[in-house]
Write a protein that holds these residues in place. Structure first.
Motif, PDB file in Angstrom:
ATOM      1  N   LYS A 195       0.831  -1.204   0.000  1.00 61.16           N
ATOM      2  CA  LYS A 195       0.000   0.000   0.000  1.00 61.16           C
ATOM      3  C   LYS A 195       0.867   1.256   0.000  1.00 61.16           C
ATOM      4  O   LYS A 195       0.563   2.221  -0.696  1.00 61.16           O
ATOM      5  N   ASP A 240       0.572   4.383  -2.372  1.00 61.16           N
ATOM      6  CA  ASP A 240       0.425   5.725  -1.805  1.00 61.16           C
ATOM      7  C   ASP A 240       1.494   6.666  -2.351  1.00 61.16           C
ATOM      8  O   ASP A 240       1.206   7.836  -2.646  1.00 61.16           O
ATOM      9  N   SER A 251      -6.879  -1.924  -0.229  1.00 59.59           N
ATOM     10  CA  SER A 251      -7.783  -1.663   0.891  1.00 59.59           C
ATOM     11  C   SER A 251      -9.061  -1.027   0.342  1.00 59.59           C
ATOM     12  O   SER A 251      -9.060  -0.475  -0.766  1.00 59.59           O
ATOM     13  N   GLN A 308     -10.303   1.684   0.965  1.00 58.86           N
ATOM     14  CA  GLN A 308     -10.132   3.124   0.759  1.00 58.86           C
ATOM     15  C   GLN A 308      -9.363   3.457  -0.523  1.00 58.86           C
ATOM     16  O   GLN A 308      -9.305   4.607  -0.928  1.00 58.86           O
ATOM     17  N   GLU A 309      -8.773   2.452  -1.155  1.00 52.88           N
ATOM     18  CA  GLU A 309      -7.986   2.706  -2.354  1.00 52.88           C
ATOM     19  C   GLU A 309      -8.854   2.647  -3.601  1.00 52.88           C
ATOM     20  O   GLU A 309      -9.765   1.820  -3.700  1.00 52.88           O
ATOM     21  N   GLN A 310      -8.550   3.529  -4.553  1.00 53.07           N
ATOM     22  CA  GLN A 310      -9.270   3.535  -5.823  1.00 53.07           C
ATOM     23  C   GLN A 310      -8.744   2.385  -6.672  1.00 53.07           C
ATOM     24  O   GLN A 310      -7.601   2.403  -7.109  1.00 53.07           O
TER      25      GLN A 310
END
Length: 171
Positions: A90, A94, A143, A145-147
């Motif tokens: 991740k 990020d 996750s 929350q990830e696009q």
């Protein structure tokens, strides 16, 4: 005709999941350029992997930055792009999103036995099959929350690309 409505896409996953094949087919389907992130590794990183040693975070950091800046350069020219990049952690995703926030990640997912079988039928310039275990050990799935989204690679490449384009069209 390029599809400017689609955000830049990173096709991610472990070695042998089909990133290069699917990425190239997806780019063709979308009418946008394709870059294999492997081509952006430094000669030192390639040599390290060829020796059977996995890259560490300090090896990957400049590579991830190069990939993200390459995507950003294409956007400045008015083009979106598809890039094949393992993007296993991740924090790697990020780091790329810190430069290109609208990146969409498509995780090509397959069980390790299937991927190992595929790897047994291919030769790679610098990525030995012995690194597959370390890649699965490093992999952090997307996750919520990830696009992005996960696509199963059990089916053939054309079916996988159809699934991806359908899901991209729903976004």
């Amino acid at each position: 005709m390029p599809d400017s409505s689609v955000a830049p896409v990173i096709v991610m996953g472990v070695q042998g999941s089909g990133k290069s094949t699917i990425g190239a087919l997806l780019a063709e389907a979308l009418g946008v350029p394709f870059i294999d992130g492997d081509d952006l590794h430094t000669p030192q990183a390639k040599a390290k992997m060829a020796s059977g040693s996995p890259l560490d975070d300090s090896d990957r950091e400049p590579w991830l930055r190069t990939i993200a800046h390459t995507i950003a350069e294409h956007q400045v020219q008015g083009n979106n792009i598809v890039v094949a990049c393992s993007a296993l952690k991740k924090k790697y995703r990020d780091a790329m999103r810190s430069i290109v926030p609208e990146l969409t990640f498509v995780h090509l997912n397959g069980v390790q036995d299937l991927i190992a079988q595929r790897l047994s039928h291919r030769e790679h310039e610098y990525m030995p099959t012995t690194l597959l275990d370390s890649q699965y050990g490093t992999l952090e799935p997307l996750s919520p929350q990830e696009q992005g989204f996960v696509v199963d690679v059990t089916d053939g490449p054309d079916d996988v690309v159809r699934s991806i384009t359908s899901q991209l069209g729903q976004r």
